[in-house]
Write an enzyme that holds these catalytic residues in place. Structure first.
Site, PDB file in Angstrom:
ATOM      1  N   TYR A  49       0.848  -1.194   0.000  1.00 14.50           N
ATOM      2  CA  TYR A  49       0.000   0.000   0.000  1.00 14.50           C
ATOM      3  C   TYR A  49       0.887   1.250   0.000  1.00 14.50           C
ATOM      4  CZ  TYR A  49      -3.340   3.511   1.587  1.00 14.50           C
ATOM      5  OH  TYR A  49      -4.103   4.651   1.682  1.00 14.50           O
ATOM      6  N   ASP A  50       1.909   1.231   0.879  1.00 11.44           N
ATOM      7  CA  ASP A  50       2.802   2.390   0.965  1.00 11.44           C
ATOM      8  C   ASP A  50       3.501   2.634  -0.367  1.00 11.44           C
ATOM      9  OD1 ASP A  50       2.072   2.720   3.533  1.00 11.44           O
ATOM     10  OD2 ASP A  50       3.854   1.800   4.408  1.00 11.44           O
ATOM     11  N   SER A  95       1.130  15.998  31.529  1.00  7.36           N
ATOM     12  CA  SER A  95       2.581  16.019  31.314  1.00  7.36           C
ATOM     13  C   SER A  95       3.291  16.442  32.598  1.00  7.36           C
ATOM     14  CB  SER A  95       2.902  16.961  30.173  1.00  7.36           C
ATOM     15  OG  SER A  95       2.335  18.217  30.469  1.00  7.36           O
ATOM     16  N   GLU A 129      12.621   8.382  39.927  1.00  7.42           N
ATOM     17  CA  GLU A 129      12.559   7.342  38.889  1.00  7.42           C
ATOM     18  C   GLU A 129      13.228   7.821  37.601  1.00  7.42           C
ATOM     19  OE1 GLU A 129       8.343   6.987  38.318  1.00  7.42           O
ATOM     20  OE2 GLU A 129       7.965   6.760  40.457  1.00  7.42           O
ATOM     21  N   LYS A 131      13.431   8.765  33.805  1.00  7.82           N
ATOM     22  CA  LYS A 131      12.383   9.201  32.874  1.00  7.82           C
ATOM     23  C   LYS A 131      12.653   8.494  31.544  1.00  7.82           C
ATOM     24  CE  LYS A 131      10.021  13.348  31.241  1.00  7.82           C
ATOM     25  NZ  LYS A 131       9.980  13.067  29.838  1.00  7.82           N
ATOM     26  N   CYS A 433      31.556   8.796  -9.360  1.00 11.10           N
ATOM     27  CA  CYS A 433      31.853   8.055  -8.140  1.00 11.10           C
ATOM     28  C   CYS A 433      33.313   8.276  -7.731  1.00 11.10           C
ATOM     29  CB  CYS A 433      31.598   6.572  -8.386  1.00 11.10           C
ATOM     30  SG  CYS A 433      31.914   5.576  -6.938  1.00 11.10           S
TER      31      CYS A 433
HETATM   32  S1  IVH Z   1       4.816  10.344  35.500  1.00  9.59           S
HETATM   33  C1  IVH Z   1       1.077  13.389  35.385  1.00  9.59           C
HETATM   34  N1  IVH Z   1       6.971   8.881  35.421  1.00  9.59           N
HETATM   35  O1  IVH Z   1       7.270  11.607  30.630  1.00  9.59           O
HETATM   36  C2  IVH Z   1       2.253  12.954  34.631  1.00  9.59           C
HETATM   37  N2  IVH Z   1       6.287   9.950  33.425  1.00  9.59           N
HETATM   38  O2  IVH Z   1       6.998  14.515  30.376  1.00  9.59           O
HETATM   39  C3  IVH Z   1       2.635  11.569  34.981  1.00  9.59           C
HETATM   40  N3  IVH Z   1       7.695   9.447  31.498  1.00  9.59           N
HETATM   41  O3  IVH Z   1       3.995  11.636  29.403  1.00  9.59           O
HETATM   42  C4  IVH Z   1       3.875  11.127  34.306  1.00  9.59           C
HETATM   43  N4  IVH Z   1       9.098   8.094  32.519  1.00  9.59           N
HETATM   44  O4  IVH Z   1       5.432   9.591  28.898  1.00  9.59           O
HETATM   45  C5  IVH Z   1       6.146   9.676  34.726  1.00  9.59           C
HETATM   46  N5  IVH Z   1       8.855   7.496  35.503  1.00  9.59           N
HETATM   47  C6  IVH Z   1       8.017   8.291  34.812  1.00  9.59           C
HETATM   48  C7  IVH Z   1       8.200   8.525  33.446  1.00  9.59           C
HETATM   49  C8  IVH Z   1       7.308   9.386  32.781  1.00  9.59           C
HETATM   50  C9  IVH Z   1       8.768   8.653  31.371  1.00  9.59           C
HETATM   51  C10 IVH Z   1       7.085  10.248  30.401  1.00  9.59           C
HETATM   52  C11 IVH Z   1       5.612  10.046  30.210  1.00  9.59           C
HETATM   53  C12 IVH Z   1       5.007  11.407  30.340  1.00  9.59           C
HETATM   54  C13 IVH Z   1       6.181  12.292  30.076  1.00  9.59           C
HETATM   55  C14 IVH Z   1       5.980  13.635  30.752  1.00  9.59           C
END
Ligand code: IVH
Length: 711
Positions: A49-50, A95, A129, A131, A433
């Site tokens: 398709y692509d 976020s 934690e 990210k 080349c």
């Molecule tokens: S807590 C109310 N914990 O970061 C918001 N987010 O910048 C709760 N993310 O959309 C998010 N690791 O996709 C949370 N240990 C973590 C995370 C995390 C990655 C991402 C997540 C969020 C974005 C926000």
């Protein structure tokens, strides 16, 4: 493979032909859209398709007058957006605010204390934690059973990717904890490891599929698949770290909830720590940043969350960000530097790759001096499908540019800093080349006949650069694995004229009386003896390695293994290739029906064996080595010799495991259903293949029936 003759390239079409083909493609694509969106019964693969859409768009690019308001490319709500059903999050997915400095972190902790009216000496703990740089996902469990998986989308409405998420090992279909709430949205991040990302891109390159820029994109692309089987074949992980709607809390703290997720059968991030002061938070940030490069998944910072959930509830949200959490980001793995020059290198299959030579700069702790520019179009500021990447910002020697390292991959130039002095003139991509033949450079033609972005050396087998690159692949670890015959030795032997093609490697020993390798600088008697012993040891080779070592375009390791399993012996494979190269429809159809083998691979095989010179190389080589048959499948099982197609989501084992098991039992696993198929094993979300099975009267088995059959 319906097409017998290659279609004209876009450049060869005149206006009348272009108009006719544009209209025909519009009809054809419209028909497929209806099958896909309204009847949920697509008749062609996503890739096919692509390809149609790419050709359609390429025609419009060449003949802009055809791009009217009714054109598919102008329609709002085009295909991809409508791919998945929408899901409204009962609790929005929000976020996080960012902190970049230690002071920002101090301010955050002080704000929290002020809001909660906590004195300095009162305890306040945070769950710290990593990210994860992936995609956030909301998994809805009702009475402990996974019912819906949805992407974040705009935070209020996401996309329903339940069938795809069900294929992830890290996501339990049933919560394992003793007590489960009636409703529980578990939230977390889907990601792909850096290792798997690199492997996937390697496979994509082999099969001519989409190349992903970083692990995050590849996780997103793997998840947003129409066919859950594709997602199942992509290794995706998931870390649980939060919740949305939940009818009953299982703990009083963030850390307690994470422990509960762990008990439920989720993966939780092992680096998570409880911190009791700003100093501990900052130390956590530092220690994770130090480990960042060694982690096998991308992270872009750490997240601090007030640990007590009653505090979280009191703190609530300010706009779209929680007051109880903050993301402490790491510096971006981007840097600014200057382009000193542009170097063009020739790859094994003749592809020319431009590389920017840079003023050395440190990015994410690594000194970078070269960054890829991908291809001629990329330098001009044009991406795949003709989209404009950098309006008016083509890359020139002398430009100041932004470079980026993503997931430990080769650094790339992402943009030009427009307000710095620009290089004087546009970079003229060479017409000849850089190889000693100085052949004309030609643009690659894609499987659909249009002009591709990559430039190629037209020297083919006469090009010494390509010959050397092929010899390097041939002797490399994953092919013949000849100890002591590395890149440097290959270059030397080639330049001296001792080894021009693979078969020469095996006669080197006999010819050494004349060559006297031991007299060469860097060689001694022992190393020469060892080298010849290593070459002797490799006179026997298994079929898949042999196929890979031939260096056929689009045939990498995985494809070579699929071909070896499909044909079993060199003779069967070789005969099929020679027939396919002559256009034998039956041989081509048989190849096409093999699992993992599609049009691009077949084109590569046809081109390779269609070339007399390559046939000669293969013939001379096969006189020197013994090729062992692919592992003999068991002939005594009930499915030996039968052709099986797996479709839908398998629940007991992964699709890859099911395929491997079937092959061990002597069955042939195919990717598409035809009248030659004996069984279709269908999981719950089976789609068009089930309809095909019915059409051809093929026996359909459930997963359990299949297990019963194979015992
Ligand atoms: S807590 C109310 N914990 O970061 C918001 N987010 O910048 C709760 N993310 O959309 C998010 N690791 O996709 C949370 N240990 C973590 C995370 C995390 C990655 C991402 C997540 C969020 C974005 C926000």
């Amino acid at each position: 493979m319906k097409r017998a003759t290659a279609p004209k390239t876009i450049g060869e079409l005149n206006e009348k032909e272009a108009k006719a083909e544009h209209a025909r493609l519009e009809d054809e694509i419209g028909g497929h859209d209806r099958l896909y969106y309204q009847q949920d019964a697509p008749k062609i693969s996503d890739a096919a398709y692509d390809a149609l859409r790419r050709r359609y768009e390429a025609i419009e690019k060449h003949f802009p007058a055809l791009r009217t308001l009714s054109s598919l490319s102008q329609r709002v709500g085009a295909a991809p957006a409508a791919k998945f059903a929408k899901v409204r999050h009962t609790v929005p997915m929000l976020s996080l605010a960012n902190a970049f400095t230690e002071d920002d972190v101090r301010d955050f902790a002080a704000r929290v204390r002020r809001f909660l009216k906590l004195a300095e000496n009162e305890p306040l703990a945070f769950s710290a934690e990593p990210k994860i740089d992936g995609l956030s996902m909301s998994l809805r469990y009702e009475k402990g059973e996974l019912v819906t998986a949805a992407t974040r989308g705009d935070g209020s409405v996401g996309e329903d990717v339940t069938a795809n998420i069900r294929t992830l090992k890290a996501v339990p279909h049933k919560l394992k904890a003793r007590h489960v709430p009636a409703v529980c949205d578990v939230r977390g991040e889907v990601y792909m490891t850096k290792t798997d990302f690199l492997k996937l891109n390697e496979r994509q390159k082999e099969s001519g599929g989409q190349i992903f820029a970083n692990p995050r994109n590849s996780a997103a692309g793997s998840l947003r698949q129409k066919d859950p089987a594709v997602t199942a074949s992509r290794p995706l992980g998931f870390f649980a770290y939060g919740w949305g709607e939940i009818s009953e809390m299982s703990a009083k703290t963030q850390s307690g909830m994470i422990e509960w997720f762990d008990n439920c059968g989720f993966s939780v991030n092992p680096l998570t720590r409880l911190c009791r002061s700003v100093e501990e938070l900052v130390a956590f940030h530092r220690s994770i940043e130090e480990r960042r490069a060694k982690l096998d998944y991308d992270i872009d910072g750490v997240v601090y969350k007030v640990d007590r959930i009653d505090f979280q509830e009191r703190l609530g949200f300010a706009g779209r960000d929680p007051r109880w959490a903050i993301a402490h980001k790491f510096p971006a793995e981007q840097a600014i530097t200057r382009v000193k020059g542009i170097l063009i290198t020739v790859g094994r299959t003749g592809t020319l790759t431009p590389t920017a030579q840079l003023d050395p700069v440190t990015v994410g702790g690594v000194v970078v001096q070269n960054a890829t520019l991908h291809n001629e179009d990329y330098i001009k500021g044009i991406g795949g499908n003709g989209e404009v990447l950098r309006e008016g910002r083509d890359i020139r020697i002398g430009d100041t540019v932004i470079i980026q390292r993503a997931g430990d991959v080769i650094p790339q130039v992402v943009d030009v800093v427009a307000d710095k002095p620009r290089g004087k003139k546009k970079y003229p991509f060479p017409k000849k080349c850089p190889c000693p033949l100085h052949t004309d450079i030609v643009r690659e033609t894609t499987a659909t006949g249009e002009e591709g972005a990559r430039a190629r050396c037209s020297g083919e087998f006469a090009c010494p650069f390509q010959k050397i690159e092929h010899l390097k692949l041939f002797a490399s670890r994953r092919a013949f694995d000849i100890d002591g015959l590395g890149e440097k030795q290959i270059e030397l032997f080639f330049e001296k004229g001792w080894v021009q093609e693979p078969a020469d490697i095996f006669t080197l020993g006999e010819r050494n009386k004349k060559i006297k390798l031991e007299d060469e600088e860097g060689f001694g008697e022992t190393s020469v003896r060892n080298l010849f012993a290593a070459i002797r040891n490799r006179r026997e080779i298994v079929l898949d390695r042999f196929i890979y070592a031939l260096g056929i375009r689009h045939v990498g390791e995985t494809t070579a293994l699929a071909l070896a399993r499909g044909y079993g012996s060199w003779k069967a494979f070789h005969d099929a290739c020679l027939k396919a190269a002559k256009g034998d429809e039956e041989a081509i159809a048989e190849m096409d029906a093999l699992d993992q083998i599609g049009e691009t691979v077949i084109e590569g095989i046809k081109a390779y064996f269609g070339e007399k010179h390559n046939r000669g190389i293969v013939e001379r080589l096969t006189k020197r080595v013994k090729i062992l048959d692919a592992e003999k499948p068991r002939a005594d099982s009930k499915v030996a010799g039968k052709t099986v197609v797996f479709t839908g989501t398998l629940e007991k084992i992964t699709r890859d495991e099911a395929k491997a098991q079937a092959e061990r039992l002597g069955a042939k696993v195919a990717g598409s259903v035809s009248k030659k198929t004996d069984y279709v094993v269908a999981g719950p979300s089976a789609g068009s293949k089930l309809a095909e099975a019915k059409k051809h009267g093929v026996k359909v088995l459930t997963e359990d029936e299949w297990f019963k059959l194979v015992g």
